[in-house]
Design an enzyme around this catalytic site. Structure first.
Site, PDB file in Angstrom:
ATOM      1  N   GLU A  75      86.093 -35.816  67.603  1.00 26.80           N
ATOM      2  CA  GLU A  75      86.186 -34.575  68.388  1.00 26.80           C
ATOM      3  C   GLU A  75      87.047 -34.746  69.651  1.00 26.80           C
ATOM      4  O   GLU A  75      86.980 -33.934  70.575  1.00 26.80           O
ATOM      5  CB  GLU A  75      84.781 -34.023  68.636  1.00 26.80           C
ATOM      6  N   HIS A  94      79.483 -33.181  74.879  1.00 30.59           N
ATOM      7  CA  HIS A  94      79.281 -32.310  73.719  1.00 30.59           C
ATOM      8  C   HIS A  94      78.000 -32.728  73.013  1.00 30.59           C
ATOM      9  O   HIS A  94      77.802 -33.910  72.736  1.00 30.59           O
ATOM     10  CB  HIS A  94      80.486 -32.443  72.770  1.00 30.59           C
ATOM     11  N   HIS A  96      74.767 -31.496  70.012  1.00 37.49           N
ATOM     12  CA  HIS A  96      74.284 -30.583  68.975  1.00 37.49           C
ATOM     13  C   HIS A  96      72.845 -30.223  69.369  1.00 37.49           C
ATOM     14  O   HIS A  96      71.893 -30.617  68.711  1.00 37.49           O
ATOM     15  CB  HIS A  96      74.297 -31.254  67.604  1.00 37.49           C
ATOM     16  N   TYR A 121      70.328 -20.970  87.844  1.00 38.26           N
ATOM     17  CA  TYR A 121      70.948 -22.287  87.673  1.00 38.26           C
ATOM     18  C   TYR A 121      71.991 -22.330  86.567  1.00 38.26           C
ATOM     19  O   TYR A 121      73.016 -23.004  86.692  1.00 38.26           O
ATOM     20  CB  TYR A 121      69.849 -23.346  87.480  1.00 38.26           C
ATOM     21  N   HIS A 161      77.184 -24.987  65.805  1.00 33.79           N
ATOM     22  CA  HIS A 161      77.588 -26.375  66.049  1.00 33.79           C
ATOM     23  C   HIS A 161      76.997 -26.902  67.369  1.00 33.79           C
ATOM     24  O   HIS A 161      76.110 -27.751  67.327  1.00 33.79           O
ATOM     25  CB  HIS A 161      79.126 -26.437  66.024  1.00 33.79           C
TER      26      HIS A 161
HETATM   27 ZN   LIG Z   1      79.902 -31.847  67.243  1.00 33.45          ZN
END
Ligand SMILES: [Zn+2]
Length: 214
Positions: A75, A94, A96, A121, A161
């Site tokens: 990624e 990143h 999940h 926040y 995702h």
């Molecule tokens: Zn991912």
């Protein structure tokens, strides 16, 4: 301890903490950090955030070419898109994370501003979070979609995702990602219960006081 050694330790520490709290599972999720010489540290492909080795973190040059360590996450284009379009970016996280992914699938989620105004926040740390469409894993189109935002957003949610969040340093990116997940969780917990959200005036007051890009 050198800047690079410290960053390697911090990546592993933060990643393990996130993994241990169930914020990303298996071998999902990745982190990158920009060092002051312009090179990058990136978590390796196929690695679990719970079991990273500081010595094996991928080291990439300023053009994201592999310098050392294990092979980086697939990624990379997603991370590079934030560094290239937001000069102030020092780290990208990143995950999940379950509640954020769930929120990305619901028909009532606003694609231009996925988090409802439940607490100040999420607004302070993330601004408006953009929903991006579904892409196949590893599709370079994800990076292109982030570039299409021209640096206007620090956080996006990839449909079906997970979130991708940029920050000025690793701690800021990590805390903002956690805030996104917590707000998504609150949103799901209060769904259908008519929660009293922040009013437009209250949102405006938060945006003004904390100088949020909105
Ligand atoms: Zn991912």
């Amino acid at each position: 301890m050198s800047e690079e050694a410290r960053a390697r330790e911090d990546i592993c520490k933060i990643a393990k903490s996130m993994f241990d709290r169930g914020l990303t599972c298996g071998a999902s999720g990745n982190i990158s950090v920009r060092l002051s010489d312009g090179s990058f540290l990136v978590t390796p492909t196929g690695s679990s955030m719970g079991f990273l080795d500081p010595a094996r973190i991928s080291h990439m040059d300023a053009k994201m070419r592999h310098l050392g360590g294990d092979k980086p996450t697939k990624e990379i284009p997603l991370h590079a898109a934030f560094y290239d379009t937001r000069a102030e970016t020092g780290a990208v996280v990143h995950l999940h994370s379950t509640h954020s992914v769930a929120l990305s699938m619901l028909p009532e989620t606003d694609p231009d501003n996925v988090l409802p105004p439940l607490t100040p926040y999420g607004i302070m740390r993330l601004g408006k979070v953009k929903l991006l469409p579904f892409f196949l894993p590893g599709d370079a189109g994800m990076g292109e979609a982030v570039r299409g935002l021209a640096g206007r957003r620090s956080a996006v949610l990839l449909a079906n995702h997970g979130p991708v969040v940029a920050g000025k340093d690793l701690w800021a990116a990590a805390y903002a990602t956690e805030e996104l997940e917590e707000t998504a969780k609150l949103s799901l917990l209060t769904r259908g219960l008519s929660p009293k959200m922040l009013s437009d005036a209250e949102v405006e007051a938060v945006v003004t006081k904390f100088e949020v890009d909105w």
